[in-house]
Scaffold this motif. Structure first.
Motif, PDB file in Angstrom:
ATOM      1  N   GLY A 178      -3.518   9.971 -12.511  1.00 49.17           N
ATOM      2  CA  GLY A 178      -3.149   8.917 -11.817  1.00 49.17           C
ATOM      3  C   GLY A 178      -2.219   8.578 -11.213  1.00 49.17           C
ATOM      4  N   TYR A 179      -2.335   6.970 -10.799  1.00 45.22           N
ATOM      5  CA  TYR A 179      -1.736   6.457 -10.284  1.00 45.22           C
ATOM      6  C   TYR A 179      -1.113   5.840 -11.196  1.00 45.22           C
ATOM      7  N   ASP A 180       0.369   5.500 -11.337  1.00 41.44           N
ATOM      8  CA  ASP A 180       0.815   4.177 -12.450  1.00 41.44           C
ATOM      9  C   ASP A 180       2.047   3.736 -11.691  1.00 41.44           C
ATOM     10  N   GLY A 212       0.893  12.069 -12.492  1.00 41.57           N
ATOM     11  CA  GLY A 212       0.825  12.694 -10.824  1.00 41.57           C
ATOM     12  C   GLY A 212      -1.627  13.107 -10.627  1.00 41.57           C
ATOM     13  N   SER A 213      -2.010  12.544  -9.531  1.00 41.93           N
ATOM     14  CA  SER A 213      -2.776  12.665  -8.724  1.00 41.93           C
ATOM     15  C   SER A 213      -2.916  13.760  -7.873  1.00 41.93           C
ATOM     16  N   GLY A 214      -3.701  14.384  -7.156  1.00 41.33           N
ATOM     17  CA  GLY A 214      -3.780  15.310  -5.800  1.00 41.33           C
ATOM     18  C   GLY A 214      -4.664  16.368  -5.950  1.00 41.33           C
ATOM     19  N   VAL A 241       0.831  -1.089   0.028  1.00 44.12           N
ATOM     20  CA  VAL A 241       0.110   0.076   0.154  1.00 44.12           C
ATOM     21  C   VAL A 241       0.951   1.157  -0.050  1.00 44.12           C
ATOM     22  N   LYS A 242       0.285   2.743  -0.913  1.00 43.28           N
ATOM     23  CA  LYS A 242       1.721   2.796  -0.552  1.00 43.28           C
ATOM     24  C   LYS A 242       0.879   4.508  -1.865  1.00 43.28           C
ATOM     25  N   THR A 243       1.030   5.689  -0.989  1.00 39.23           N
ATOM     26  CA  THR A 243       0.448   7.083  -2.115  1.00 39.23           C
ATOM     27  C   THR A 243       1.565   7.662  -1.722  1.00 39.23           C
ATOM     28  N   GLY A 244       2.415   7.408  -0.704  1.00 35.83           N
ATOM     29  CA  GLY A 244       3.861   8.201  -1.630  1.00 35.83           C
ATOM     30  C   GLY A 244       5.340   7.426  -0.826  1.00 35.83           C
ATOM     31  N   GLY A 245       6.304   8.561  -0.758  1.00 33.45           N
ATOM     32  CA  GLY A 245       7.397   8.066   0.231  1.00 33.45           C
ATOM     33  C   GLY A 245       7.705   7.396   0.876  1.00 33.45           C
ATOM     34  N   LEU A 246       6.605   7.365   1.983  1.00 34.04           N
ATOM     35  CA  LEU A 246       7.188   6.638   2.941  1.00 34.04           C
ATOM     36  C   LEU A 246       6.746   5.506   3.063  1.00 34.04           C
ATOM     37  N   THR A 285      15.514  12.958  10.692  1.00 35.02           N
ATOM     38  CA  THR A 285      14.642  13.258   9.256  1.00 35.02           C
ATOM     39  C   THR A 285      15.349  12.913   7.879  1.00 35.02           C
ATOM     40  N   VAL A 286      14.873  13.342   7.082  1.00 34.36           N
ATOM     41  CA  VAL A 286      15.366  11.716   6.281  1.00 34.36           C
ATOM     42  C   VAL A 286      16.427  12.834   4.908  1.00 34.36           C
ATOM     43  N   SER A 287      17.728  14.007   5.412  1.00 31.93           N
ATOM     44  CA  SER A 287      18.161  14.466   4.913  1.00 31.93           C
ATOM     45  C   SER A 287      18.572  15.781   6.002  1.00 31.93           C
ATOM     46  N   GLU A 332      11.474  19.491   0.452  1.00 27.89           N
ATOM     47  CA  GLU A 332      11.819  18.628   0.514  1.00 27.89           C
ATOM     48  C   GLU A 332      12.562  17.934   1.342  1.00 27.89           C
ATOM     49  N   PRO A 333      12.075  16.867   2.744  1.00 31.93           N
ATOM     50  CA  PRO A 333      12.817  16.133   3.512  1.00 31.93           C
ATOM     51  C   PRO A 333      13.283  15.485   2.592  1.00 31.93           C
ATOM     52  N   CYS A 334      13.415  15.048   1.289  1.00 28.26           N
ATOM     53  CA  CYS A 334      14.277  14.209   0.752  1.00 28.26           C
ATOM     54  C   CYS A 334      13.906  13.648  -0.335  1.00 28.26           C
ATOM     55  N   LEU A 347       7.534  14.301 -14.931  1.00 23.96           N
ATOM     56  CA  LEU A 347       7.449  14.933 -13.758  1.00 23.96           C
ATOM     57  C   LEU A 347       6.325  13.365 -13.483  1.00 23.96           C
ATOM     58  N   VAL A 348       6.892  13.038 -11.924  1.00 29.96           N
ATOM     59  CA  VAL A 348       5.948  12.196 -10.988  1.00 29.96           C
ATOM     60  C   VAL A 348       5.496  11.714 -10.054  1.00 29.96           C
ATOM     61  N   SER A 349       4.638  12.687  -9.183  1.00 31.47           N
ATOM     62  CA  SER A 349       4.234  13.686  -7.427  1.00 31.47           C
ATOM     63  C   SER A 349       3.538  13.300  -7.657  1.00 31.47           C
TER      64      SER A 349
HETATM   65  N1  LIG Z   1       0.804   9.227  -9.549  1.00 33.99           N
HETATM   66  C1  LIG Z   1       1.725   8.124  -9.458  1.00 33.99           C
HETATM   67  N2  LIG Z   1       2.118   7.192  -9.568  1.00 33.99           N
HETATM   68  C2  LIG Z   1       2.979   6.633  -9.514  1.00 33.99           C
HETATM   69  N3  LIG Z   1       4.032   6.773  -8.525  1.00 33.99           N
HETATM   70  C3  LIG Z   1       3.730   7.745  -7.873  1.00 33.99           C
HETATM   71  C4  LIG Z   1       2.944   9.032  -8.073  1.00 33.99           C
HETATM   72  N4  LIG Z   1       3.118  10.395  -7.439  1.00 33.99           N
HETATM   73  C5  LIG Z   1       4.141   9.749  -6.845  1.00 33.99           C
HETATM   74  N5  LIG Z   1       4.410   8.670  -7.220  1.00 33.99           N
HETATM   75  C6  LIG Z   1       5.466   7.807  -6.317  1.00 33.99           C
HETATM   76  O1  LIG Z   1       5.463   7.687  -5.031  1.00 33.99           O
HETATM   77  C7  LIG Z   1       6.726   8.188  -4.181  1.00 33.99           C
HETATM   78  C8  LIG Z   1       6.773  10.237  -3.648  1.00 33.99           C
HETATM   79  O2  LIG Z   1       7.865  10.053  -3.036  1.00 33.99           O
HETATM   80  P1  LIG Z   1       8.951  11.391  -2.848  1.00 33.99           P
HETATM   81  O3  LIG Z   1       9.895  11.338  -1.421  1.00 33.99           O
HETATM   82  O4  LIG Z   1       9.662  11.698  -4.133  1.00 33.99           O
HETATM   83  O5  LIG Z   1       7.996  12.020  -2.149  1.00 33.99           O
HETATM   84  P2  LIG Z   1       6.716  12.613  -0.988  1.00 33.99           P
HETATM   85  O6  LIG Z   1       6.138  13.522  -0.449  1.00 33.99           O
HETATM   86  O7  LIG Z   1       4.951  10.914  -1.531  1.00 33.99           O
HETATM   87  O8  LIG Z   1       7.636  11.364   0.344  1.00 33.99           O
HETATM   88  C9  LIG Z   1       7.950  12.306   2.101  1.00 33.99           C
HETATM   89  O9  LIG Z   1       8.620  10.961   1.862  1.00 33.99           O
HETATM   90  C10 LIG Z   1       9.623  10.427   1.116  1.00 33.99           C
HETATM   91  C11 LIG Z   1       9.749   9.554   2.283  1.00 33.99           C
HETATM   92  O10 LIG Z   1      10.873   9.710   3.322  1.00 33.99           O
HETATM   93  C12 LIG Z   1      10.528  11.909   1.123  1.00 33.99           C
HETATM   94  O11 LIG Z   1      12.340  11.514   0.006  1.00 33.99           O
HETATM   95  C13 LIG Z   1       9.216  12.913   0.521  1.00 33.99           C
HETATM   96  O12 LIG Z   1      10.774  13.974   0.411  1.00 33.99           O
HETATM   97  C14 LIG Z   1       8.763  13.240   1.962  1.00 33.99           C
HETATM   98  O13 LIG Z   1       7.883  14.319   0.872  1.00 33.99           O
HETATM   99  C15 LIG Z   1       7.803   7.699  -5.683  1.00 33.99           C
HETATM  100  O14 LIG Z   1       7.979   6.963  -5.675  1.00 33.99           O
HETATM  101  C16 LIG Z   1       6.971   8.464  -6.619  1.00 33.99           C
HETATM  102  O15 LIG Z   1       7.119   7.265  -8.078  1.00 33.99           O
END
Ligand SMILES: Nc1ncnc2c1ncn2[C@@H]1O[C@H](COP(=O)(O)OP(=O)(O)O[C@H]2O[C@H](CO)[C@@H](O)[C@H](O)[C@H]2O)[C@@H](O)[C@H]1O
Length: 476
Positions: free
Chosen positions: A349-351, A324-326, A15-20, A212-214, A372-374, A293-295
């Protein structure tokens, strides 16, 4: 062997919404190589339960915030998971933090308090014959863990990692009793924050060590501009605060073996992927760099700056492919930009698979974040020979070597950084990017440097291990 319990609200690939999620999914494997055994405590969202099959029940909780819950143990792609199967909290339609319209679930305080409470109980009593030496929480969703550990009289050290300080996990003070929190701790020294319960603050005050991550973001967090209300608490905890840069999963992100792309060893192998990517996005040929750009589309990510600076990229013959989506307003603005420029293409979307194709096919990866934390996508870019163009902030400052005249002369540049973080500076950076791209010898050298840069977990896993060892007194 040190045993660590991660308490976290998402974990890739389940399960993933972002970098965490990426960090929670990859760091355990990196730590395992250094004698740290991690088990990841994760909510049993519907999407998670659907992937784990009939996992063994290792504990049952009769009344966990209004219902019975079971803890299930399993191993998915090498990660040892403890899944909190609590249907009244997690089994529902919609997304993991909110409903289909994007509104937060009103019971989020209970949903993540439950996760923290179970984390504390595991630390207190152990589970499945396993008791952690360290509890490691991530972001506000894990923030209340030390409060419940304190209430249970557990003295296992708690480490807290800030991935994104913008989310505080606040709850109404009226929920103190419902959440089973000690009212005596609802003070400025405790988890009270402007009259509310702050799960994030609970984590910050309750942790033995915070990171934190940097490195740069660890310094930025101490300022009002970046601390977003928590800079005061963090200044008080400065002696225990450090920065450890994220790595990426080198197996999942490997241009030589990536099943989503035409594999390649050197940047020249990107050509076939670029062609395919243009086709996927309906883009024609162009003279300038194909930027990707993927975000998540949020204020943090500087998408509005990108829209404003876009003419500078297009004037240089560049192209943009964005996934991206949001924020709905940003989605609409991006789709409008795509409709009016042949060299701009947007997919909402998310892909995951497409994100890999974009790293392989793009010439440059854009990360114009306000903070951007990391950041992970610039790290994927480096590994794939996709030159990062990034804002000079947080982990983007620490992981990209700007193509300054000095860095170019020394042959070490890997990308382009811009500062201040505004549309004009980004537009100037697009012009610089165009110049670098046109100079094919320099560009190829940058791609080579990028691909050589270490972006795995090796160094950072050792830094986490050192924190654990410091707190537990472990020597191996
Ligand atoms: N539409 C989409 N389709 C497919 N993949 C998508 C996507 N949108 C995002 N992603 C993926 O989600 C992840 C995003 O990670 P990031 O570290 O760039 O930012 P995020 O703000 O979520 O993380 C937070 O936590 C991380 C982890 O510590 C820090 O690096 C970061 O700075 C902090 O903001 C990447 O793997 C990216 O490829």
């Amino acid at each position: 062997m040190t045993k660590a319990l991660f308490v976290v609200s998402e974990c890739a690939p389940l399960v993933k919404t972002g970098g965490l999620a990426d960090v929670a999914g990859a760091l355990p494997g990196a730590l395992a190589q250094h004698g740290v055994a991690v088990r990841v405590l994760l909510p049993g969202y519907r999407v998670v339960l659907g992937q784990i099959g009939k996992a063994k029940v290792v504990a049952t909780y009769k009344d966990l915030f209004g219902g019975t819950a079971k803890l299930r143990a399993c191993n998915i792609v090498g990660v040892d998971l403890l899944i909190l199967d609590a249907p009244h909290l997690y089994d529902r339609d919609g997304a993991i933090y909110g409903d289909a319209t994007g509104r937060d679930w009103p019971d989020n305080p209970e949903r993540f308090a439950a996760l923290c409470k179970v984390g504390a109980m595991i630390a207190a009593e152990g589970v499945d014959g396993w008791t952690p030496d360290i509890v490691h929480g991530h972001d506000w969703q894990a923030g209340l863990t030390p409060e419940y550990m304190r209430a249970l009289g557990v003295d296992v050290p708690f480490v807290f990692t800030i991935h994104n300080i913008a989310f505080h996990g606040n709850a109404d003070a009226g929920k103190l009793k419902a959440l089973g929190l000690d009212p005596a701790r609802f003070t400025t020294e405790g988890f009270e924050f402007w009259g509310q319960i702050s799960a994030l603050k609970a984590g910050l005050v309750g942790a033995a060590k915070i990171n934190t991550v940097s490195q740069t973001y660890a310094e930025e967090l101490l300022t009002p501009e970046f601390g977003i209300g928590m800079d005061g608490v963090l200044r008080m905890r400065q002696a225990d605060l450090s920065g450890i840069v994220n790595g990426i999963d080198l197996d999942a992100w490997n241009p030589l073996t990536d099943p989503n792309i035409t594999p390649y060893k050197t940047a020249s192998g990107k050509d076939a992927n670029k062609k395919a990517l243009r086709k996927t996005f309906g883009l024609g040929k162009a003279d300038g760099p194909l930027c990707v750009l993927v975000s998540r589309l949020t204020e943090q990510k500087g998408i509005d700056l990108l829209l404003e600076a876009l003419p500078a990229l297009l004037d240089r013959g560049g192209q943009l492919a964005l996934l991206g989506s949001g924020d709905p307003k940003l989605e609409v603005a991006l789709l409008e930009a795509a409709a009016s420029h042949a060299n701009v293409a947007v997919k909402i979307g998310y892909d995951e698979a497409l994100s890999h194709k974009m790293m392989a096919g793009g010439d440059a990866i854009l990360v114009p974040s306000r903070f951007e934390p990391c950041g992970l996508t610039q790290l994927y870019g480096l590994r794939y020979g996709t030159v990062p163009l990034v804002a000079l902030t947080g982990g983007l400052a620490d992981t990209v070597i700007n193509a300054s005249p000095a860095a170019l002369a020394r042959g070490v540049a890997t990308g382009v950084q811009f500062f201040p973080i505004n549309a004009q500076a980004l537009a100037n950076a697009f012009t610089r990017l165009g110049d670098l791209y046109a100079d094919s010898k320099t560009w190829k050298a940058m791609q080579r440097n990028a691909m050589k840069q270490p972006v795995g977990w090796e160094t950072s896993a050792l830094a986490y291990k050192a924190i654990y060892a410091d707190l537990t007194g472990a020597t191996s």
